[in-house]
Design an enzyme around this catalytic site. Structure first.
Site, mmCIF file in Angstrom:
data_model
loop_
_atom_site.group_PDB
_atom_site.id
_atom_site.type_symbol
_atom_site.label_atom_id
_atom_site.label_comp_id
_atom_site.label_asym_id
_atom_site.label_seq_id
_atom_site.Cartn_x
_atom_site.Cartn_y
_atom_site.Cartn_z
ATOM 1 C CG ASP A 262 -2.948 6.009 -4.115
ATOM 2 O OD1 ASP A 262 -3.956 5.340 -4.407
ATOM 3 O OD2 ASP A 262 -2.348 5.912 -3.033
ATOM 4 C CD GLU B 44 -2.488 1.867 -3.489
ATOM 5 O OE1 GLU B 44 -1.827 2.261 -2.508
ATOM 6 O OE2 GLU B 44 -3.687 2.107 -3.625
ATOM 7 C CD GLU C 285 -7.393 4.741 -5.362
ATOM 8 O OE1 GLU C 285 -6.614 4.264 -4.511
ATOM 9 O OE2 GLU C 285 -8.392 5.434 -5.074
ATOM 10 C CG HIS D 140 -1.881 1.046 1.345
ATOM 11 N ND1 HIS D 140 -1.872 1.979 2.367
ATOM 12 C CD2 HIS D 140 -2.915 1.368 0.545
ATOM 13 C CE1 HIS D 140 -2.881 2.809 2.190
ATOM 14 N NE2 HIS D 140 -3.531 2.473 1.099
ATOM 15 C CG HIS E 196 -3.551 8.652 -0.654
ATOM 16 N ND1 HIS E 196 -4.433 9.421 0.053
ATOM 17 C CD2 HIS E 196 -4.132 7.422 -0.782
ATOM 18 C CE1 HIS E 196 -5.492 8.685 0.368
ATOM 19 N NE2 HIS E 196 -5.330 7.487 -0.128
HETATM 20 CA CA CA Z 1 -4.989 3.786 -3.074
#
Ligand code: CA
Length: 323
Positions: free
Chosen positions: A52, A50, A156, A23, A65
């Site tokens: 973002d 991950e 994301e 994460h 993020h």
């Molecule tokens: Ca995320």
């Protein structure tokens, strides 16, 4: 007996080895979304790293993020006159060249100046930069090559509705970059994720994304309908999986009160895999006393297919020991 056999047959893809998603990188140890945090997560054996993603003023996707800059950089010191009326600094108001002048750091509260997680990497120590999506993909692919260990990506699309209101179509910019770097089909090691169902539908139906897709589901009232069998059926028309909060899978006000919801079972019946977020060893839910207890509940009892963690090594270690 017959019933359970049918259930397994329907949900077969969901029973492969669970995956560990780092994460924001290994952000329990290094500032989130820095290349250092990604390198550490890769070395720790995370299956996916991950990203973002938000846009800059000149439409360059960067790895952050929040749409705001003031919780993870020194923007307020370096560009004090560039805040909006709400007092916040937005990545979308800066060119990528300007963002590259900022120092990235551990997440902090801009009002108090204090670190959000006081026991993590010291605030303001050493030197880190914000990273563009292309820089990050090159970094991960380079590291995969030099170590011989392939980590996937988990990008994301952040706040697509907000970006479009501001005149920027973030999904239409990000998806071709993923394709350019070889992430095209469901065989490629990439999961695109988004919180906004309308955008997930658009990514699949209008923008032609052929790869894996995950619908994120918030823990609040707004997203409750998505957690129902009807909501999951709607999601399954376009997505391969869901990303619910841990609290939607394992719940309870105390350890004694802990119970497993029907969400994972319902999702598997809808042919959706479940990747829950987020295991933080320094911020456990009230219904578990230790990270191991939480992982036992998530993997052994609820049967999730993946877990986001700020501490990917903790999950990797636990899964390796699991029978
Ligand atoms: Ca995320």
């Amino acid at each position: 007996m017959i019933k359970s056999f049918l259930f397994m047959a329907i949900a077969a893809p969901a029973f492969s080895q669970p995956i560990v998603i780092a994460h924001r990188g290994a952000c329990g140890y290094l500032p989130e979304h820095t290349l250092a945090a990604k390198a550490l997560a890769q070395a720790m054996g995370a299956d996916c790293l991950e990203q973002d993603i938000v846009l800059t003023k000149d439409d360059v996707p960067v790895i952050m993020h929040d749409i705001n800059l003031d919780t993870v950089t020194d923007v307020a010191v370096r560009f004090p006159d560039r805040k909006r009326e709400d007092g916040r600094y937005y990545a979308l108001d800066f060119t990528v060249a300007e963002l590259k002048q900022l120092h990235a750091c551990e997440r902090f509260n801009p009002k108090t100046g204090k670190a959000v997680y006081p026991n993590r990497f010291p605030l303001g120590q050493s030197s880190f930069q914000l990273v563009t999506l292309e820089e990050e993909l090159q970094f991960i692919q380079g590291l995969n090559r030099s170590t011989g260990r392939a980590a996937g990506i988990y990008p994301e699309i952040k706040q697509p509705g907000w970006h479009r209101k501001q005149g920027h179509d973030i999904s239409a910019i990000v998806l071709p970059i993923l394709v350019k770097y070889g992430y095209k089909t469901k065989q490629d090691d990439c999961w695109v994720q988004c919180f906004e169902l309308e955008e997930t539908q658009r990514i699949r139906n209008e923008l032609g994304w052929q790869g894996r897709l995950v619908q994120l589901i918030g823990g609040g009232k707004k997203d409750e309908a998505l957690l129902t069998p009807e909501g999951l059926a709607e999601i399954a028309k376009v997505a391969d999986g869901i990303g619910p909060s841990i609290g939607s899978v394992v719940t309870g006000k105390t350890v004694a009160d802990r119970h497993i919801t029907t969400l994972v079972k319902d999702a598997h019946l809808a042919k959706l895999v479940v990747h829950a977020y987020t295991l933080r060893i320094d911020e456990l839910p009230k219904c578990t006393a230790t990270p191991e207890e939480l992982m036992h509940a998530l993997f052994d009892e609820a049967r999730v297919d993946g877990l986001f963690s700020d501490f990917p090594d903790v999950v990797v270690k636990w899964l390796r020991k699991a029978p």
